[in-house]
Design an enzyme around this catalytic site. Structure first.
Site, PDB file in Angstrom:
ATOM      1  N   SER A   1       5.535  -6.845   3.440  1.00 27.09           N
ATOM      2  CA  SER A   1       6.087  -7.086   4.392  1.00 27.09           C
ATOM      3  C   SER A   1       6.557  -8.647   4.597  1.00 27.09           C
ATOM      4  O   SER A   1       6.483  -9.183   3.631  1.00 27.09           O
ATOM      5  CB  SER A   1       5.228  -7.547   5.505  1.00 27.09           C
ATOM      6  OG  SER A   1       4.154  -8.158   5.198  1.00 27.09           O
TER       7      SER A   1
ATOM      8  N   PHE B   1       0.721  -1.162  -0.465  1.00 26.33           N
ATOM      9  CA  PHE B   1      -0.463   0.032   0.115  1.00 26.33           C
ATOM     10  C   PHE B   1       0.502   1.798  -0.336  1.00 26.33           C
ATOM     11  O   PHE B   1       0.781   2.585  -0.654  1.00 26.33           O
ATOM     12  CB  PHE B   1      -0.932   0.074   1.167  1.00 26.33           C
ATOM     13  CG  PHE B   1      -0.098   0.462   2.635  1.00 26.33           C
ATOM     14  CD1 PHE B   1      -0.151   1.978   2.598  1.00 26.33           C
ATOM     15  CD2 PHE B   1      -0.141  -0.558   3.703  1.00 26.33           C
ATOM     16  CE1 PHE B   1       0.498   2.185   3.781  1.00 26.33           C
ATOM     17  CE2 PHE B   1       1.134   0.186   4.671  1.00 26.33           C
ATOM     18  CZ  PHE B   1       0.837   1.333   4.348  1.00 26.33           C
TER      19      PHE B   1
ATOM     20  N   CYS C   1       9.394   1.871   3.276  1.00 28.53           N
ATOM     21  CA  CYS C   1      10.773   0.552   3.620  1.00 28.53           C
ATOM     22  C   CYS C   1      11.904   1.720   4.398  1.00 28.53           C
ATOM     23  O   CYS C   1      12.155   0.974   4.469  1.00 28.53           O
ATOM     24  CB  CYS C   1      10.799  -0.124   2.901  1.00 28.53           C
ATOM     25  SG  CYS C   1      11.284   0.631   1.084  1.00 28.53           S
TER      26      CYS C   1
ATOM     27  N   GLU D   1       9.579  -4.415  13.554  1.00 20.46           N
ATOM     28  CA  GLU D   1       9.490  -3.342  11.911  1.00 20.46           C
ATOM     29  C   GLU D   1       8.140  -2.923  12.835  1.00 20.46           C
ATOM     30  O   GLU D   1       6.783  -2.979  12.819  1.00 20.46           O
ATOM     31  CB  GLU D   1       8.982  -3.318  11.032  1.00 20.46           C
ATOM     32  CG  GLU D   1       8.564  -2.518   9.822  1.00 20.46           C
ATOM     33  CD  GLU D   1       8.474  -3.156   8.342  1.00 20.46           C
ATOM     34  OE1 GLU D   1       8.103  -3.936   8.259  1.00 20.46           O
ATOM     35  OE2 GLU D   1       9.515  -2.776   7.361  1.00 20.46           O
TER      36      GLU D   1
ATOM     37  N   GLU E   1      -5.088  -3.897  -1.878  1.00 18.51           N
ATOM     38  CA  GLU E   1      -6.466  -3.621  -1.834  1.00 18.51           C
ATOM     39  C   GLU E   1      -6.638  -2.099  -1.145  1.00 18.51           C
ATOM     40  O   GLU E   1      -8.348  -2.393  -0.920  1.00 18.51           O
ATOM     41  CB  GLU E   1      -7.010  -4.961  -0.980  1.00 18.51           C
ATOM     42  CG  GLU E   1      -6.600  -5.361   0.160  1.00 18.51           C
ATOM     43  CD  GLU E   1      -5.169  -6.096   0.153  1.00 18.51           C
ATOM     44  OE1 GLU E   1      -4.663  -6.289  -0.297  1.00 18.51           O
ATOM     45  OE2 GLU E   1      -5.902  -6.872   0.714  1.00 18.51           O
ATOM     46  N   ARG E   2      -5.749  -1.454  -0.185  1.00 16.86           N
ATOM     47  CA  ARG E   2      -5.990  -0.438   0.460  1.00 16.86           C
ATOM     48  C   ARG E   2      -6.291   0.618  -0.151  1.00 16.86           C
ATOM     49  O   ARG E   2      -7.044   1.927   0.049  1.00 16.86           O
ATOM     50  CB  ARG E   2      -5.143  -0.046   1.801  1.00 16.86           C
ATOM     51  CG  ARG E   2      -4.833  -1.417   2.169  1.00 16.86           C
ATOM     52  CD  ARG E   2      -4.666  -1.098   4.367  1.00 16.86           C
ATOM     53  NE  ARG E   2      -4.326  -2.660   4.485  1.00 16.86           N
ATOM     54  CZ  ARG E   2      -3.491  -2.184   5.100  1.00 16.86           C
ATOM     55  NH1 ARG E   2      -1.996  -1.548   4.509  1.00 16.86           N
ATOM     56  NH2 ARG E   2      -2.835  -4.192   5.631  1.00 16.86           N
TER      57      ARG E   2
HETATM   58  P1  NAD Z   1       1.549  -6.891   2.888  1.00 14.39           P
HETATM   59  O1  NAD Z   1       2.256  -7.665   3.243  1.00 14.39           O
HETATM   60  O2  NAD Z   1       0.193  -6.595   3.708  1.00 14.39           O
HETATM   61  O3  NAD Z   1       0.630  -6.668   1.614  1.00 14.39           O
HETATM   62  C1  NAD Z   1       1.714  -6.511   0.691  1.00 14.39           C
HETATM   63  C2  NAD Z   1       0.733  -7.413  -0.857  1.00 14.39           C
HETATM   64  O4  NAD Z   1       0.355  -9.180  -0.412  1.00 14.39           O
HETATM   65  C3  NAD Z   1      -0.566  -7.008  -0.939  1.00 14.39           C
HETATM   66  O5  NAD Z   1      -1.072  -6.676  -1.939  1.00 14.39           O
HETATM   67  C4  NAD Z   1      -1.227  -8.033  -0.330  1.00 14.39           C
HETATM   68  O6  NAD Z   1      -2.647  -7.881  -0.636  1.00 14.39           O
HETATM   69  C5  NAD Z   1      -1.452  -9.073  -0.482  1.00 14.39           C
HETATM   70  N1  NAD Z   1      -1.529 -10.044   0.812  1.00 14.39           N
HETATM   71  C6  NAD Z   1      -1.245  -9.361   2.318  1.00 14.39           C
HETATM   72  N2  NAD Z   1      -1.607 -10.698   2.889  1.00 14.39           N
HETATM   73  C7  NAD Z   1      -0.939 -11.866   2.062  1.00 14.39           C
HETATM   74  C8  NAD Z   1      -1.480 -13.125   2.418  1.00 14.39           C
HETATM   75  N3  NAD Z   1      -1.621 -13.558   3.414  1.00 14.39           N
HETATM   76  N4  NAD Z   1      -0.699 -13.767   1.436  1.00 14.39           N
HETATM   77  C9  NAD Z   1      -0.786 -13.163   0.118  1.00 14.39           C
HETATM   78  N5  NAD Z   1      -0.755 -11.773  -0.611  1.00 14.39           N
HETATM   79  C10 NAD Z   1      -0.756 -11.544   0.718  1.00 14.39           C
HETATM   80  O7  NAD Z   1       2.464  -5.548   2.998  1.00 14.39           O
HETATM   81  P2  NAD Z   1       1.700  -4.059   3.560  1.00 14.39           P
HETATM   82  O8  NAD Z   1       0.953  -3.841   4.739  1.00 14.39           O
HETATM   83  O9  NAD Z   1       1.272  -3.969   1.840  1.00 14.39           O
HETATM   84  O10 NAD Z   1       3.341  -2.694   3.582  1.00 14.39           O
HETATM   85  C11 NAD Z   1       4.171  -2.235   4.188  1.00 14.39           C
HETATM   86  C12 NAD Z   1       5.460  -3.967   4.248  1.00 14.39           C
HETATM   87  O11 NAD Z   1       5.665  -3.437   2.916  1.00 14.39           O
HETATM   88  C13 NAD Z   1       5.923  -3.066   5.400  1.00 14.39           C
HETATM   89  O12 NAD Z   1       6.547  -4.263   5.752  1.00 14.39           O
HETATM   90  C14 NAD Z   1       7.456  -2.255   4.597  1.00 14.39           C
HETATM   91  O13 NAD Z   1       8.115  -2.495   5.230  1.00 14.39           O
HETATM   92  C15 NAD Z   1       7.611  -3.405   3.432  1.00 14.39           C
HETATM   93  N6  NAD Z   1       7.783  -2.360   2.559  1.00 14.39           N
HETATM   94  C16 NAD Z   1       9.233  -3.096   1.446  1.00 14.39           C
HETATM   95  C17 NAD Z   1       9.735  -2.760   0.778  1.00 14.39           C
HETATM   96  C18 NAD Z   1      10.314  -2.756   0.098  1.00 14.39           C
HETATM   97  O14 NAD Z   1      11.157  -2.358  -0.904  1.00 14.39           O
HETATM   98  N7  NAD Z   1      11.916  -4.026   0.891  1.00 14.39           N
HETATM   99  C19 NAD Z   1       9.090  -1.235  -0.507  1.00 14.39           C
HETATM  100  C20 NAD Z   1       7.893  -0.616   0.753  1.00 14.39           C
HETATM  101  C21 NAD Z   1       7.203  -1.676   1.703  1.00 14.39           C
END
Ligand code: NAD
Length: 501
Positions: free
Chosen positions: A227, A150, A282, A384, A177-178
């Site tokens: 994440s 998101f 991130c 985190e 989805e957010r």
């Molecule tokens: P998230 O992991 O909750 O979601 C990321 C994606 O995964 C979304 O599209 C979501 O719909 C999907 N998803 C969520 N749960 C799932 C499941 N159980 N099975 C399959 N798909 C699933 O992350 P978020 O809250 O959207 O984003 C924040 C996180 O992203 C933080 O941890 C941040 O550090 C990380 N991030 C990392 C980078 C990087 O380059 N390392 C960059 C941006 C964000």
């Protein structure tokens, strides 16, 4: 009434048919502003079939023609940047200027991908043996998918789609989805730029949609950002299903502050890097490590003064430093961590939970928190938080400071503030983290270098954007050719493995 969003498939907005929807909030007000359809397995399979067909034609376009579509796309995004930034801000909660930065960093990777005629050039060895030439070419993988978080709803989809499309692949984006509205608008702009229908698709959804992408053999590669637990799950599932995968996870980014640093400038940089976008980056700095007691005392005083002046408010208001968090759950998580820090014995210099914010009762707000005397055994240090919380871990000397990011589970970004070149060089060489800033708090590499964290921040062996992205989204074919006119090897034994002598 909340508006109903769609998917974007085969060049059209397509209504969801699963009957499942997610809520898209306005984080400034806490009101549900849209309903996003969550795709079923069969809906995802239909998108893949459509993309697979479209890819066959797209791959035949020469690279220069593909690049022209991307050039037009950049112009269209720039023409529509005000609308896109307002839309992004209204679903994410980052300020409008920050939303423009999100879009701009995405565009920069599209601009890199416009160099695809040059980037796709293969290798050639003339006369590798008698009458034998060898050459290699890079060919697209087919259908590839991007699953994105998101917190950068424009930048990260574009980081993935730009190089993938330029290489001749069809792309299926499963955005968060957010905040799915900007990805849907980008899909419309790709079409307007001349991208053939079905080459860039958006399928909205949750775990069911993701699992459908991960298990379908027609999807050849998966790029993920989000994440760490989900990154690891997606990496393991995708690779177990024979796909290429690059999955980037969470972070805990440290900033080491040496006694010789310019502390006013360092404090300014840390405030932006720690609290910008409400800490939901991130590459946000979440831990500052001043070296020596005097540095720590002076730094904490300068940070405290600045934190008190931060202007937290609605994301579309002028002069706001940061807006709300993305969801009510995120606010609860951050506030719970502040309480855990207190219970663990950290000193709360500024408690963001107590900050009064205009409209804060309805929206997803929490203020800026500054914690001192955090130690490496504390839960708040190890995990985190992903919110506006900056922690101070005091170190006695450089070696102790260097060991903190080096030993931490995460290894995304790190920074050092110093005027001493030797110290900076030593730090950059030895620290076990993927991206390093020297007097630069958020060292996100420029588009033509690559982006990627180490340890629990990244799974897979190739980084995002830059030259690695071209490797990730293509497979190399190597051709060895012999024509009789080039000469025949005398006395060749055709039963022995050919050698090039
Ligand atoms: P998230 O992991 O909750 O979601 C990321 C994606 O995964 C979304 O599209 C979501 O719909 C999907 N998803 C969520 N749960 C799932 C499941 N159980 N099975 C399959 N798909 C699933 O992350 P978020 O809250 O959207 O984003 C924040 C996180 O992203 C933080 O941890 C941040 O550090 C990380 N991030 C990392 C980078 C990087 O380059 N390392 C960059 C941006 C964000």
């Amino acid at each position: 009434m909340a508006r109903e969003l769609t998917h974007f498939v085969g060049g059209k907005n397509v209504a969801g048919t699963s009957g499942k929807f997610g809520d898209v909030y306005d984080p400034n007000t806490g009101v549900v502003q849209a309903k996003v359809p969550l795709a079923s397995k069969s809906e995802v399979e239909a998108v893949i079939a459509n993309a697979a067909e479209a890819q066959l034609e797209w791959a035949k376009w020469n690279p220069q023609k593909r690049a022209r579509v991307l050039m037009k796309f950049v112009a269209l995004v720039n023409d529509n940047v005000e609308e896109l930034a307002a839309l992004l801000s209204s679903e994410h909660g980052k300020t409008v200027p920050d939303a423009k930065g999100d879009i701009q960093r995405g565009i920069e990777v599209i601009e890199f991908a416009i160099g695809i005629p040059h980037l796709l050039k293969g290798e050639y060895t003339e006369s590798a043996g008698t009458g034998i030439d060898v050459y290699s070419m890079r060919q697209p993988l087919g259908v590839v998918a991007g699953i994105t978080p998101f917190n950068f709803p424009a930048m990260i989809p574009l980081w993935k789609a730009g190089p993938a499309l330029a290489c001749g692949n069809a792309f299926i984006l499963k955005p968060s989805e957010r905040d799915p509205s900007v990805p849907l608008r980008l899909a419309e702009l790709f079409l307007e730029a001349g991208l053939p229908a079905g080459v860039f698709n958006v399928v909205n959804g949750d775990k069911e949609a993701v699992d459908a992408l991960l298990h379908d053999p027609r999807v050849k590669a998966v790029g993920f950002v989000g994440s760490t637990p989900i990154a690891q799950y997606i990496y393991e599932t995708a690779t177990a299903n024979g796909k290429r995968a690059q999955c980037f996870g969470g972070a805990k980014n440290h900033a080491i502050v040496m006694p010789d640093a310019d502390l006013d400038d360092t404090a300014d940089q840390l405030i932006g890097a720690g609290y910008g976008s409400a800490g939901q980056r991130c590459m946000a700095i979440s831990v500052a490590v001043p070296v020596g007691k005097d540095t720590a005392d002076r730094l904490v005083a300068k940070l405290t003064e600045r934190v008190h002046k931060l202007n937290v408010g609605k994301s579309d208001e002028k002069g706001v430093d940061f807006g709300p968090l993305v969801s009510a759950e995120a606010v609860k998580r951050v506030n719970d961590y502040v309480q855990i820090a207190i219970d663990e014995g950290a000193t709360v210099v500024v408690d963001g939970r107590a900050q009064k914010i205009d409209g804060g009762d309805e929206g997803f707000f929490t203020g800026a928190t500054l914690l001192d005397d955090v130690t490496k055994d504390m839960k708040v240090y190890k995990e985190e938080i992903f919110g506006p919380v900056l922690q101070i871990v005091r170190a006695h000397d450089f070696e102790e400071a260097l060991a903190l990011p080096t030993d931490h589970e995460y290894g995304n970004g790190v920074a050092i503030f110093t005027r001493d070149g030797d110290t900076a060089r030593d730090f950059a060489t030895r620290v076990q983290v993927g991206m390093v800033g020297i007097n630069v708090p958020i060292p996100v590499p420029i588009a033509y270098h690559t982006f990627g964290g180490w340890k629990a921040s990244g799974f897979g062996d190739l980084n995002q954007h830059g030259p690695d992205s071209i490797r990730f989204y293509t497979k190399t074919k190597t051709v060895t050719q012999r024509w009789p006119g080039g000469g025949i090897k005398e006395n060749a034994d055709h039963f022995v493995i050919p050698t090039m002598d």
